[in-house]
Design a protein around this motif. Structure first.
Motif, PDB file in Angstrom:
ATOM      1  N   THR A  89       0.838  -1.207   0.000  1.00 15.07           N
ATOM      2  CA  THR A  89       0.000   0.000   0.000  1.00 15.07           C
ATOM      3  C   THR A  89       0.865   1.247   0.000  1.00 15.07           C
ATOM      4  O   THR A  89       0.583   2.216  -0.717  1.00 15.07           O
ATOM      5  CB  THR A  89      -0.935   0.008   1.221  1.00 15.07           C
ATOM      6  N   LEU A  90       1.932   1.242   0.786  1.00 21.08           N
ATOM      7  CA  LEU A  90       2.822   2.398   0.829  1.00 21.08           C
ATOM      8  C   LEU A  90       3.473   2.618  -0.537  1.00 21.08           C
ATOM      9  O   LEU A  90       3.555   3.760  -1.017  1.00 21.08           O
ATOM     10  CB  LEU A  90       3.891   2.208   1.907  1.00 21.08           C
ATOM     11  N   LEU A  91       3.919   1.550  -1.186  1.00 20.17           N
ATOM     12  CA  LEU A  91       4.491   1.698  -2.519  1.00 20.17           C
ATOM     13  C   LEU A  91       3.456   2.222  -3.513  1.00 20.17           C
ATOM     14  O   LEU A  91       3.774   3.060  -4.367  1.00 20.17           O
ATOM     15  CB  LEU A  91       5.043   0.351  -3.016  1.00 20.17           C
ATOM     16  N   ASN A  92       2.226   1.743  -3.407  1.00 24.87           N
ATOM     17  CA  ASN A  92       1.166   2.235  -4.289  1.00 24.87           C
ATOM     18  C   ASN A  92       0.891   3.723  -4.063  1.00 24.87           C
ATOM     19  O   ASN A  92       0.583   4.455  -5.002  1.00 24.87           O
ATOM     20  CB  ASN A  92      -0.114   1.429  -4.078  1.00 24.87           C
ATOM     21  N   ILE A  93       0.999   4.164  -2.818  1.00 28.77           N
ATOM     22  CA  ILE A  93       0.824   5.586  -2.520  1.00 28.77           C
ATOM     23  C   ILE A  93       1.964   6.397  -3.125  1.00 28.77           C
ATOM     24  O   ILE A  93       1.741   7.439  -3.760  1.00 28.77           O
ATOM     25  CB  ILE A  93       0.739   5.814  -0.993  1.00 28.77           C
ATOM     26  N   LEU A  94       3.191   5.923  -2.966  1.00 27.75           N
ATOM     27  CA  LEU A  94       4.343   6.664  -3.472  1.00 27.75           C
ATOM     28  C   LEU A  94       4.338   6.757  -4.998  1.00 27.75           C
ATOM     29  O   LEU A  94       4.790   7.756  -5.572  1.00 27.75           O
ATOM     30  CB  LEU A  94       5.643   6.010  -2.998  1.00 27.75           C
ATOM     31  N   SER A  95       3.815   5.737  -5.658  1.00 30.52           N
ATOM     32  CA  SER A  95       3.823   5.725  -7.129  1.00 30.52           C
ATOM     33  C   SER A  95       2.548   6.288  -7.732  1.00 30.52           C
ATOM     34  O   SER A  95       2.408   6.314  -8.965  1.00 30.52           O
ATOM     35  CB  SER A  95       4.051   4.298  -7.641  1.00 30.52           C
ATOM     36  N   GLY A  96       1.595   6.744  -6.906  1.00 31.39           N
ATOM     37  CA  GLY A  96       0.408   7.407  -7.420  1.00 31.39           C
ATOM     38  C   GLY A  96      -0.762   6.508  -7.721  1.00 31.39           C
ATOM     39  O   GLY A  96      -1.829   6.990  -8.124  1.00 31.39           O
ATOM     40  N   GLY A 144       0.845  -1.115   9.585  1.00 33.10           N
ATOM     41  CA  GLY A 144       0.731   0.185   8.961  1.00 33.10           C
ATOM     42  C   GLY A 144       1.551   1.288   9.578  1.00 33.10           C
ATOM     43  O   GLY A 144       1.508   2.426   9.101  1.00 33.10           O
ATOM     44  N   GLN A 145       2.314   0.992  10.627  1.00 32.83           N
ATOM     45  CA  GLN A 145       3.117   2.012  11.290  1.00 32.83           C
ATOM     46  C   GLN A 145       4.597   1.690  11.170  1.00 32.83           C
ATOM     47  O   GLN A 145       4.996   0.522  11.178  1.00 32.83           O
ATOM     48  CB  GLN A 145       2.738   2.115  12.777  1.00 32.83           C
ATOM     49  N   LYS A 146       5.395   2.736  11.072  1.00 29.36           N
ATOM     50  CA  LYS A 146       6.842   2.555  11.050  1.00 29.36           C
ATOM     51  C   LYS A 146       7.317   2.339  12.483  1.00 29.36           C
ATOM     52  O   LYS A 146       7.094   3.183  13.354  1.00 29.36           O
ATOM     53  CB  LYS A 146       7.524   3.772  10.442  1.00 29.36           C
ATOM     54  N   ILE A 147       7.956   1.204  12.728  1.00 30.86           N
ATOM     55  CA  ILE A 147       8.400   0.900  14.095  1.00 30.86           C
ATOM     56  C   ILE A 147       9.908   1.006  14.239  1.00 30.86           C
ATOM     57  O   ILE A 147      10.404   1.045  15.381  1.00 30.86           O
ATOM     58  CB  ILE A 147       7.929  -0.503  14.530  1.00 30.86           C
ATOM     59  N   ALA A 148      10.634   1.053  13.131  1.00 28.32           N
ATOM     60  CA  ALA A 148      12.092   1.163  13.240  1.00 28.32           C
ATOM     61  C   ALA A 148      12.671   1.491  11.882  1.00 28.32           C
ATOM     62  O   ALA A 148      12.058   1.228  10.840  1.00 28.32           O
ATOM     63  CB  ALA A 148      12.699  -0.136  13.754  1.00 28.32           C
ATOM     64  N   GLU A 149      13.864   2.078  11.882  1.00 32.38           N
ATOM     65  CA  GLU A 149      14.637   2.246  10.665  1.00 32.38           C
ATOM     66  C   GLU A 149      16.088   2.470  11.035  1.00 32.38           C
ATOM     67  O   GLU A 149      16.416   2.854  12.162  1.00 32.38           O
ATOM     68  CB  GLU A 149      14.113   3.410   9.820  1.00 32.38           C
ATOM     69  N   GLY A 150      16.945   2.212  10.077  1.00 34.61           N
ATOM     70  CA  GLY A 150      18.373   2.378  10.319  1.00 34.61           C
ATOM     71  C   GLY A 150      19.173   1.489   9.399  1.00 34.61           C
ATOM     72  O   GLY A 150      18.655   0.964   8.397  1.00 34.61           O
ATOM     73  N   THR A 151      20.437   1.288   9.732  1.00 31.00           N
ATOM     74  CA  THR A 151      21.276   0.399   8.941  1.00 31.00           C
ATOM     75  C   THR A 151      20.817  -1.037   9.151  1.00 31.00           C
ATOM     76  O   THR A 151      20.116  -1.340  10.134  1.00 31.00           O
ATOM     77  CB  THR A 151      22.736   0.533   9.351  1.00 31.00           C
ATOM     78  N   PRO A 152      21.210  -1.945   8.278  1.00 38.87           N
ATOM     79  CA  PRO A 152      20.825  -3.346   8.488  1.00 38.87           C
ATOM     80  C   PRO A 152      21.247  -3.868   9.859  1.00 38.87           C
ATOM     81  O   PRO A 152      20.469  -4.585  10.516  1.00 38.87           O
ATOM     82  CB  PRO A 152      21.554  -4.079   7.360  1.00 38.87           C
TER      83      PRO A 152
END
Length: 620
Positions: A385-392, A568-576
């Motif tokens: 869904t997020l990719l579909n939002i980013l690509s329109g 549907g929520q971002k719970i983390a991000e960073g390097t691998p």
């Protein structure tokens, strides 16, 4: 080149033979049948673009035939126009009516579209029948001025020759158009609308264009009938005429030659059975069923199969150039990269709900240029869904997205693709009936500098653009080690190669940012390792990548930055490494052995179906 020479040699031979028929006979009935074959071909040649190429079924083209016929009748018999000017105006007016039908009709699909076109045909039939003061109903309009040269009106022979010249001209023009940029776009719209939009093809515009083309040729056909007869009345315009045109196209098949084959066979059959109307209508129905079930590709497809089997020399493959230089994306040439630290794509507060399901819940995402970003999470986390939002493809209910400094929320998918955002799909969306080479050429659609009218002529600028597109498509295929498959049908490739072909098509859009939705789904370990190398090469030539993937070995091998979604929520991000050791990620996605026993891959929402659980590869 050899194929072109053979085609034009046969065309000249057939044209000369047909042109000799009026010299060999003065039988008006035979000449009239020959004239009607040409008229029916003219009407069907444009309808072929709408039905067989674009996939839009119309049952109202008798109404457009009427527009052309009554336009030329009124302009010449009542308002004194020059017959040649009236003939040209008839086609233009029919084309304008094609736009009028298309704009509302194309908001619906399938049977609903057919019903809208039927409604148009019925309305036109009623108008010409009931509006006596203008159209004279069954009494009709007499004194329609026929075409002529030097003050001499056309006789029966001249009509045959004139229609033959029109047929040859339309055949050559449609052959150039449908073998080029526009033909590929029509077929892409027919096969997979979302995929067509994702490579920069405006689906709606091409559907409207197909309606206009079909309306124009039907209008020209109507004008020819009215001027040859010097008379038109409401009996010419009926629902059976729409059925007859559609039957010619379906029976003829999906080819530039299909309308010609259909027109010849069905016009001759119509003439033979004209004394027995009941048998005639039964025969039409039987032929339609035969065309749909026994010959799904029509008579042209049947002839093509026979030719490939028994006379392959009649259909030689194009000789492709060798030793082309390595491919480089144009999107990175001459464009300034975002200033240090500035994101190529910046999404803030993205939210999308489907009833009580919220696959994207206040998500922020920043994509830095020149990196491989991975988007991971369990099934149902909302990644697609997020990719579909980013690509329109999906418009968020709230939030902002800036791509390369421009706001793209609400912008159509094809315009976003033209800005430099390409993508692949979780479930393959190839143009499966097209060749591998043509699939990549569709990806180049927005970068082929050939307009509609230059494509009709097929020479000069359009020809050079087509050759350049062929060479570039081969370069891209060579990059992904698919060069040897260039002339194969895409749907016949093994699944792993189809995945790679979809990636090649996405690269052909010249993206600055490439969205890959589970590119390793269904691949074996060797193919997955090859994909790791492909993604690394894509990054090395300067294309930024956002990747959705369940194969953690692949994610950890290629990613510079990892983003984790859950419900549907971002719970983390960073390097691998950071994500590997994040307790929330371990609990929500990677899980413990007890959690895995409960099943982290529990289905997910509709946009994340068919994910492969990364058994054996989900532990980091």
């Amino acid at each position: 080149m050899k194929g072109e020479l053979k085609h034009y040699s046969w065309l000249i031979v057939i044209t000369v033979l047909v042109a000799c028929v009026p010299l060999a006979t003065s039988n008006d009935f035979h000449l009239r049948v020959l004239f009607l074959i040409g008229v029916n071909y003219i009407a069907a040649s444009g309808l072929n673009v709408l039905v067989n190429y674009t996939g839009q079924k119309s049952l109202g083209h008798a109404g457009l035939f009427a527009v052309g016929a009554y336009a030329v009748a009124l302009l010449t018999a009542r308002w004194g126009w020059n017959p040649w000017a009236a003939f040209a105006m008839a086609g233009v007016l029919a084309g304008l009516f094609g736009v009028v039908i298309a704009l509302p009709a194309l908001r619906v699909k399938g049977p609903a579209l057919a019903m809208v076109t039927i409604g148009f045909g019925i309305v036109v039939e009623k108008i010409v029948s009931e509006w006596q003061d203008v159209f004279a109903g069954q009494q009709g309009i007499y004194g329609v001025i026929p075409l002529g040269i030097g003050g001499q009106m056309f006789g029966t022979r001249h009509w045959v020759w004139f229609v033959l010249a029109l047929c040859v001209l339309l055949h050559v023009m449609f052959r150039y158009l449908l073998d080029g940029r526009f033909g590929r776009a029509f077929l892409a719209v027919n096969t997979a609308e979302v995929a067509a939009e994702s490579v920069g093809v405006s689906v709606y515009r091409f559907k409207v264009l197909a309606f206009v083309i079909s309306a124009f040729t039907c209008g020209i056909a109507g004008a020819l009938i009215a001027q040859q007869n010097q008379y038109i009345n409401s009996d010419f315009i009926n629902f059976n005429l729409s059925i007859f045109f559609l039957l010619i196209v379906l029976f003829g098949g999906n080819s530039v030659y299909g309308p010609l084959l259909g027109a010849v066979v069905l016009t001759l059959l119509d003439s033979l059975l004209s004394r027995w109307p009941d048998v005639q209508h039964f025969t039409y129905g039987a032929l339609l069923l035969f065309a749909l079930y026994a010959m799904p590709n029509g008579l042209a497809g049947f002839v093509r199969r026979l030719a490939r089997r028994f006379a392959p020399g009649l259909m030689p493959q194009e000789v492709l150039p060798q030793d082309l230089p390595p491919w480089q994306p144009r999107s990175l040439a001459g464009q300034a990269s975002p200033a240090g630290g500035e994101a190529l794509l910046d999404g803030r507060g993205l939210y999308k709900a489907y009833g009580g399901v919220v696959p994207t819940n206040e998500v922020d995402i920043r994509i830095r240029p020149g990196h491989v970003h991975s988007l991971i999470g369990p099934n149902g986390a909302g990644k697609t869904t997020l990719l579909n939002i980013l690509s329109g493809i999906v418009v968020p209910e709230r939030g902002t997205i800036r791509f390369d400094g421009r706001d793209i929320v609400g912008v159509s998918t094809n315009r976003i693709a033209r800005m430099g955002l390409g993508r692949t799909f979780q479930n393959l969306r190839l143009f499966s009936d097209m060749s591998v080479l043509d699939n990549v050429k569709v990806g180049l659609h927005a970068h082929i500098d050939a307009g509609f009218f230059s494509s009709l002529l097929g020479v000069g600028k359009a020809r050079r653009a087509e050759l350049a597109a062929r060479d570039e498509a081969l370069q891209i295929l060579d990059r992904l080690h698919l060069r040897d498959k260039a002339q194969e049908i895409a749907g016949n490739l093994p699944y792993g190669l189809q995945r790679r072909l979809e990636l090649a098509r996405a690269l052909a859009t010249h993206p600055r940012l490439l969205l890959l939705d589970e590119p390793a789904a269904g691949l074996n370990p060797q193919e997955t390792q090859e994909l790791i190398q492909v993604i690394a090469r894509i990054r090395d030539i300067g294309i930024t990548v956002l990747l959705i993937e369940h194969h953690m070995d692949l994610v950890m091998a290629v990613s510079d930055h990892v983003i984790v979604l859950d419900y549907g929520q971002k719970i983390a991000e960073g390097t691998p490494a950071e994500v590997q050791n994040n307790p929330r990620v371990i609990a929500a996605y990677l899980g413990s052995e007890d959690e895995e026993d409960d099943g982290v891959n529990d289905g997910g929402d509709g946009d994340d179906q068919q994910h492969q659980g990364a058994a054996g590869g989900q532990h980091v």
